[in-house]
Design a protein around this motif. Structure first.
Motif, PDB file in Angstrom:
ATOM      1  N   PHE A  99       0.847  -1.185   0.000  1.00 39.49           N
ATOM      2  CA  PHE A  99       0.000   0.000   0.000  1.00 39.49           C
ATOM      3  C   PHE A  99       0.887   1.240   0.000  1.00 39.49           C
ATOM      4  CE2 PHE A  99      -3.494  -2.437   2.460  1.00 39.49           C
ATOM      5  CZ  PHE A  99      -3.941  -3.000   1.281  1.00 39.49           C
ATOM      6  N   MET A 100       0.355   2.358  -0.535  1.00 38.63           N
ATOM      7  CA  MET A 100       1.121   3.594  -0.485  1.00 38.63           C
ATOM      8  C   MET A 100       1.100   4.208   0.914  1.00 38.63           C
ATOM      9  SD  MET A 100      -1.181   6.545  -2.321  1.00 38.63           S
ATOM     10  CE  MET A 100      -1.208   5.732  -3.892  1.00 38.63           C
ATOM     11  N   GLY A 101       0.053   3.959   1.688  1.00 36.94           N
ATOM     12  CA  GLY A 101      -0.034   4.518   3.021  1.00 36.94           C
ATOM     13  C   GLY A 101      -0.202   6.030   2.982  1.00 36.94           C
ATOM     14  N   ASP A 102      -0.206   6.651   4.166  1.00 34.66           N
ATOM     15  CA  ASP A 102      -0.332   8.105   4.234  1.00 34.66           C
ATOM     16  C   ASP A 102       0.875   8.799   3.623  1.00 34.66           C
ATOM     17  OD1 ASP A 102      -2.698   7.734   5.462  1.00 34.66           O
ATOM     18  OD2 ASP A 102      -2.137   8.555   7.414  1.00 34.66           O
ATOM     19  N   SER A 103       2.019   8.136   3.621  1.00 30.80           N
ATOM     20  CA  SER A 103       3.210   8.733   3.026  1.00 30.80           C
ATOM     21  C   SER A 103       3.038   8.943   1.531  1.00 30.80           C
ATOM     22  CB  SER A 103       4.434   7.851   3.283  1.00 30.80           C
ATOM     23  OG  SER A 103       4.244   6.542   2.765  1.00 30.80           O
ATOM     24  N   GLY A 104       2.139   8.194   0.906  1.00 30.06           N
ATOM     25  CA  GLY A 104       1.886   8.364  -0.520  1.00 30.06           C
ATOM     26  C   GLY A 104       0.691   9.238  -0.814  1.00 30.06           C
ATOM     27  N   SER A 105      -0.419   9.007  -0.112  1.00 30.50           N
ATOM     28  CA  SER A 105      -1.644   9.749  -0.419  1.00 30.50           C
ATOM     29  C   SER A 105      -1.473  11.247  -0.159  1.00 30.50           C
ATOM     30  CB  SER A 105      -2.808   9.199   0.410  1.00 30.50           C
ATOM     31  OG  SER A 105      -2.549   9.323   1.796  1.00 30.50           O
ATOM     32  N   MET A 106      -0.756  11.610   0.914  1.00 32.51           N
ATOM     33  CA  MET A 106      -0.559  13.032   1.195  1.00 32.51           C
ATOM     34  C   MET A 106       0.386  13.672   0.185  1.00 32.51           C
ATOM     35  SD  MET A 106      -0.632  13.400   5.358  1.00 32.51           S
ATOM     36  CE  MET A 106       0.791  12.345   5.675  1.00 32.51           C
ATOM     37  N   VAL A 107       1.399  12.933  -0.270  1.00 34.04           N
ATOM     38  CA  VAL A 107       2.304  13.464  -1.290  1.00 34.04           C
ATOM     39  C   VAL A 107       1.548  13.719  -2.592  1.00 34.04           C
ATOM     40  CG1 VAL A 107       4.248  12.866  -2.792  1.00 34.04           C
ATOM     41  CG2 VAL A 107       4.427  12.514  -0.331  1.00 34.04           C
ATOM     42  N   LEU A 108       0.699  12.780  -2.994  1.00 37.58           N
ATOM     43  CA  LEU A 108      -0.071  12.959  -4.225  1.00 37.58           C
ATOM     44  C   LEU A 108      -0.978  14.174  -4.127  1.00 37.58           C
ATOM     45  CD1 LEU A 108      -1.118   9.292  -5.146  1.00 37.58           C
ATOM     46  CD2 LEU A 108       0.937  10.561  -5.778  1.00 37.58           C
ATOM     47  N   GLY A 109      -1.672  14.324  -3.001  1.00 34.77           N
ATOM     48  CA  GLY A 109      -2.557  15.469  -2.833  1.00 34.77           C
ATOM     49  C   GLY A 109      -1.805  16.783  -2.850  1.00 34.77           C
ATOM     50  N   LEU A 110      -0.640  16.843  -2.184  1.00 38.45           N
ATOM     51  CA  LEU A 110       0.134  18.083  -2.155  1.00 38.45           C
ATOM     52  C   LEU A 110       0.648  18.448  -3.546  1.00 38.45           C
ATOM     53  CD1 LEU A 110       2.624  19.340   0.436  1.00 38.45           C
ATOM     54  CD2 LEU A 110       3.463  19.045  -1.902  1.00 38.45           C
ATOM     55  N   MET A 111       1.154  17.478  -4.286  1.00 43.72           N
ATOM     56  CA  MET A 111       1.689  17.763  -5.618  1.00 43.72           C
ATOM     57  C   MET A 111       0.599  18.261  -6.559  1.00 43.72           C
ATOM     58  SD  MET A 111       4.991  17.128  -5.589  1.00 43.72           S
ATOM     59  CE  MET A 111       5.490  16.818  -7.286  1.00 43.72           C
ATOM     60  N   LEU A 112      -0.568  17.633  -6.497  1.00 44.16           N
ATOM     61  CA  LEU A 112      -1.658  18.056  -7.368  1.00 44.16           C
ATOM     62  C   LEU A 112      -2.131  19.456  -7.002  1.00 44.16           C
ATOM     63  CD1 LEU A 112      -3.459  17.157  -9.690  1.00 44.16           C
ATOM     64  CD2 LEU A 112      -5.081  16.284  -8.001  1.00 44.16           C
ATOM     65  N   ALA A 113      -2.246  19.739  -5.707  1.00 42.15           N
ATOM     66  CA  ALA A 113      -2.651  21.073  -5.278  1.00 42.15           C
ATOM     67  C   ALA A 113      -1.628  22.120  -5.703  1.00 42.15           C
ATOM     68  CB  ALA A 113      -2.836  21.090  -3.756  1.00 42.15           C
ATOM     69  N   ALA A 114      -0.330  21.794  -5.573  1.00 41.54           N
ATOM     70  CA  ALA A 114       0.711  22.735  -5.973  1.00 41.54           C
ATOM     71  C   ALA A 114       0.625  23.042  -7.461  1.00 41.54           C
ATOM     72  CB  ALA A 114       2.084  22.161  -5.627  1.00 41.54           C
ATOM     73  N   ALA A 115       0.414  22.019  -8.274  1.00 43.48           N
ATOM     74  CA  ALA A 115       0.296  22.245  -9.718  1.00 43.48           C
ATOM     75  C   ALA A 115      -0.895  23.144 -10.031  1.00 43.48           C
ATOM     76  CB  ALA A 115       0.158  20.912 -10.441  1.00 43.48           C
ATOM     77  N   ALA A 116      -2.011  22.910  -9.349  1.00 46.88           N
ATOM     78  CA  ALA A 116      -3.199  23.729  -9.591  1.00 46.88           C
ATOM     79  C   ALA A 116      -2.962  25.185  -9.195  1.00 46.88           C
ATOM     80  CB  ALA A 116      -4.374  23.166  -8.801  1.00 46.88           C
ATOM     81  N   ILE A 117      -2.283  25.405  -8.086  1.00 45.84           N
ATOM     82  CA  ILE A 117      -2.003  26.765  -7.634  1.00 45.84           C
ATOM     83  C   ILE A 117      -1.044  27.464  -8.592  1.00 45.84           C
ATOM     84  CG2 ILE A 117      -0.920  28.112  -5.791  1.00 45.84           C
ATOM     85  CD1 ILE A 117      -1.944  25.906  -3.848  1.00 45.84           C
ATOM     86  N   ILE A 118      -0.045  26.739  -9.084  1.00 50.74           N
ATOM     87  CA  ILE A 118       0.905  27.321 -10.035  1.00 50.74           C
ATOM     88  C   ILE A 118       0.209  27.727 -11.318  1.00 50.74           C
ATOM     89  CG2 ILE A 118       2.932  26.827 -11.458  1.00 50.74           C
ATOM     90  CD1 ILE A 118       3.805  24.890  -9.172  1.00 50.74           C
ATOM     91  N   VAL A 119      -0.714  26.896 -11.795  1.00 52.07           N
ATOM     92  CA  VAL A 119      -1.395  27.155 -13.064  1.00 52.07           C
ATOM     93  C   VAL A 119      -2.216  28.433 -13.005  1.00 52.07           C
ATOM     94  CG1 VAL A 119      -3.259  26.314 -14.549  1.00 52.07           C
ATOM     95  CG2 VAL A 119      -1.417  24.808 -13.907  1.00 52.07           C
ATOM     96  N   THR A 120      -2.777  28.751 -11.850  1.00 49.95           N
ATOM     97  CA  THR A 120      -3.631  29.943 -11.772  1.00 49.95           C
ATOM     98  C   THR A 120      -2.865  31.211 -12.085  1.00 49.95           C
ATOM     99  OG1 THR A 120      -3.200  30.176  -9.386  1.00 49.95           O
ATOM    100  CG2 THR A 120      -5.124  28.900 -10.034  1.00 49.95           C
ATOM    101  N   GLY A 121      -1.551  31.179 -12.004  1.00 51.83           N
ATOM    102  CA  GLY A 121      -0.761  32.364 -12.322  1.00 51.83           C
ATOM    103  C   GLY A 121      -0.272  32.402 -13.748  1.00 51.83           C
ATOM    104  N   GLN A 122      -0.668  31.429 -14.570  1.00 48.46           N
ATOM    105  CA  GLN A 122      -0.176  31.378 -15.943  1.00 48.46           C
ATOM    106  C   GLN A 122      -1.153  31.945 -16.964  1.00 48.46           C
ATOM    107  OE1 GLN A 122       1.161  27.516 -17.089  1.00 48.46           O
ATOM    108  NE2 GLN A 122       2.692  27.362 -15.474  1.00 48.46           N
ATOM    109  N   ILE A 123      -2.343  32.297 -16.531  1.00 49.63           N
ATOM    110  CA  ILE A 123      -3.328  32.847 -17.457  1.00 49.63           C
ATOM    111  C   ILE A 123      -3.156  34.365 -17.540  1.00 49.63           C
ATOM    112  CG2 ILE A 123      -5.787  33.276 -17.827  1.00 49.63           C
ATOM    113  CD1 ILE A 123      -5.234  30.501 -18.460  1.00 49.63           C
ATOM    114  N   ASP A 124      -2.851  34.878 -18.722  1.00 54.85           N
ATOM    115  CA  ASP A 124      -2.746  36.316 -18.952  1.00 54.85           C
ATOM    116  C   ASP A 124      -3.860  36.724 -19.903  1.00 54.85           C
ATOM    117  OD1 ASP A 124      -2.106  38.910 -19.406  1.00 54.85           O
ATOM    118  OD2 ASP A 124      -0.084  38.534 -20.172  1.00 54.85           O
ATOM    119  N   PRO A 125      -4.887  37.437 -19.411  1.00 58.89           N
ATOM    120  CA  PRO A 125      -6.012  37.810 -20.279  1.00 58.89           C
ATOM    121  C   PRO A 125      -5.577  38.600 -21.503  1.00 58.89           C
ATOM    122  CG  PRO A 125      -6.514  38.222 -17.975  1.00 58.89           C
ATOM    123  CD  PRO A 125      -5.064  37.895 -18.047  1.00 58.89           C
ATOM    124  N   ALA A 126      -4.431  39.269 -21.452  1.00 57.84           N
ATOM    125  CA  ALA A 126      -3.982  40.057 -22.592  1.00 57.84           C
ATOM    126  C   ALA A 126      -3.386  39.196 -23.697  1.00 57.84           C
ATOM    127  CB  ALA A 126      -2.943  41.077 -22.138  1.00 57.84           C
TER     128      ALA A 126
END
Length: 416
Positions: free
Chosen positions: A222-249
């Protein structure tokens, strides 16, 4: 694209090779998941698979920092190292929990610490790509970022209840996310396709794919909490980074509709875990217990009780993740009407399989028949006949002493 796919392959290879070592270590240190009343497995299974996932992420991340094409990402700031640092914290936290079972409050405190590390490194929710909304206060931005990271980690942790479920769902949704972030990088900065969000998602998908062969039913680890929390953090980080890449201009009028995707896509990737977590918190709150107290009423438990097999319960949740995540990304490739139609067909098919275990069993039987047919075709001799028929024809010839060039050729040695 080749660079990102290479990083994905490196993360997969490292995670795949490291997982058996982590399985051996889990037996040595006692990180074993005992059989409990709420569990689906019937024998004790080692944990610590999440450490192998993190090693895949870390090694591929270090390789990425040495690739000239990606120098702008690593020279622009310390965001990449902040993400890996936060992942290292929750991996260590999960490893300790997998061995000694930490109190839920201690785990929550560690999650907040990891969120603060990520946010302090510059990965913060500052703008929302809808109408140019900006978070004015740095404190509010920090709090919002930590909140999103903690929610994502716990959402993946809540859904990690069947063999291969969490890793497979994140890999499927991550592929949709990877497609979007790469296209966004090309659109936002023609001539420079380097993107931290694309790197993070590529590493995430690769590590999941490398771990999955060891984790599919019947799981060996099993991945255990050591895996599930890493996956959640990485996905959240990617989503937060993407929000700064949209330039309406910069974006065109047609791309203004996908401007909602940085918010919608992470939600769609985590839709099943978020629904499961929300239902669990409400359910446990109504009965007066802790939101983190375990029970046997998660979505995968409901699918099993409805009559789905272990594999099909996982497959159903895979299908929902694919439909929701790729349906969201389809807005980039299709017209709004086409994207809605594509998603509607997928939702209808997923719903039919979800609520009809008989239909799922039918597809399972057809899949097995196809597999048997392909296996039979592979065993046909070069002369076009099945080895069994070749041996049947050769038997009378051998009985009459017909040997040599005129005799019927026998099956190849490996087929005998």
């Amino acid at each position: 694209m080749k660079v990102y796919l290479t990083l994905m392959a490196i993360a997969a290879l490292v995670a795949y090779v490291a997982t058996p070592a982590m399985r051996h270590l889990a037996f040595r240190v006692g990180a074993i998941t005992a059989v409990r009343a709420r569990d689906v497995h019937t024998t004790p299974i080692p944990r610590l698979g999440g450490v192998a996932i993190f090693l895949g992420l870390a090694v591929a991340g270090v390789v990425a920092s040495a690739v000239p094409f990606l120098f702008p990402v690593f020279e622009a700031g310390r965001e990449a190292w902040a993400v890996l640092g936060g992942a290292a914290i929750v991996c260590a936290l999960g490893m300790v929990d997998d061995i000694w079972d930490l109190d839920w409050m201690a785990k929550l405190a560690g999650q907040f610490l990891a969120g603060v590390v990520v946010a302090s490194g510059g990965v913060q929710l500052v703008t929302v790509p809808i109408g140019g909304v900006t978070i004015g206060s740095s404190y509010v931005s920090l709090i919002a970022t930590v909140f999103v990271v903690v929610i994502a980690m716990n959402a993946v942790n809540f859904v990690d209840g069947l063999d291969g479920l969490a890793a497979g769902m994140i890999a499927i949704g991550g592929m949709a996310f990877f497609t979007y972030t790469y296209l966004l990088a090309r659109s936002a900065s023609p001539g420079d396709y380097s993107s931290l969000a694309t790197i993070v998602v590529a590493l995430l998908v690769g590590a999941c794919l490398g771990f999955l062969p060891h984790n599919v039913h019947p799981a060996r680890i099993f991945m255990g909490d050591s895996g599930s929390m890493v996956l959640g953090l990485m996905l959240a980080a990617a989503a937060i980074i993407v929000t700064g890449q949209i330039d309406p201009a910069v974006i065109s009028e047609r791309e203004s509709i996908p401007a909602f995707i940085p918010i919608l896509l992470p939600i769609m990737v985590l839709a099943v875990p978020l629904v499961d977590m929300t239902a669990a918190v409400i359910r446990r709150g109504l009965r007066g217990s802790s939101p983190f107290s375990p029970d046997k009423h998660h979505l995968h438990h409901l699918l099993l009780r409805r009559g789905h097999s272990h594999r099909w319960a996982v497959t159903v949740l895979y299908i929902w993740t694919a439909v929701l995540s790729f349906g969201t990304v389809s807005v980039v490739f299709l017209s709004p009407a086409g994207a809605i139609a594509f998603t509607a067909v997928g939702v209808a098919a997923a719903a039919a399989i979800t609520f009809s275990p008989r239909l799922a069993r039918f597809f399972s039987r057809q899949w097995r028949r196809l597999g048997h047919a392909l296996f039979a075709l592979q065993r046909v001799t070069p002369e076009g006949r099945h080895p069994a028929s070749a041996r049947h024809d050769a038997a009378p010839a051998a009985a009459h002493g017909l040997t040599g060039a005129s005799s019927v050729p026998s099956a190849p040695e490996e087929e005998k």
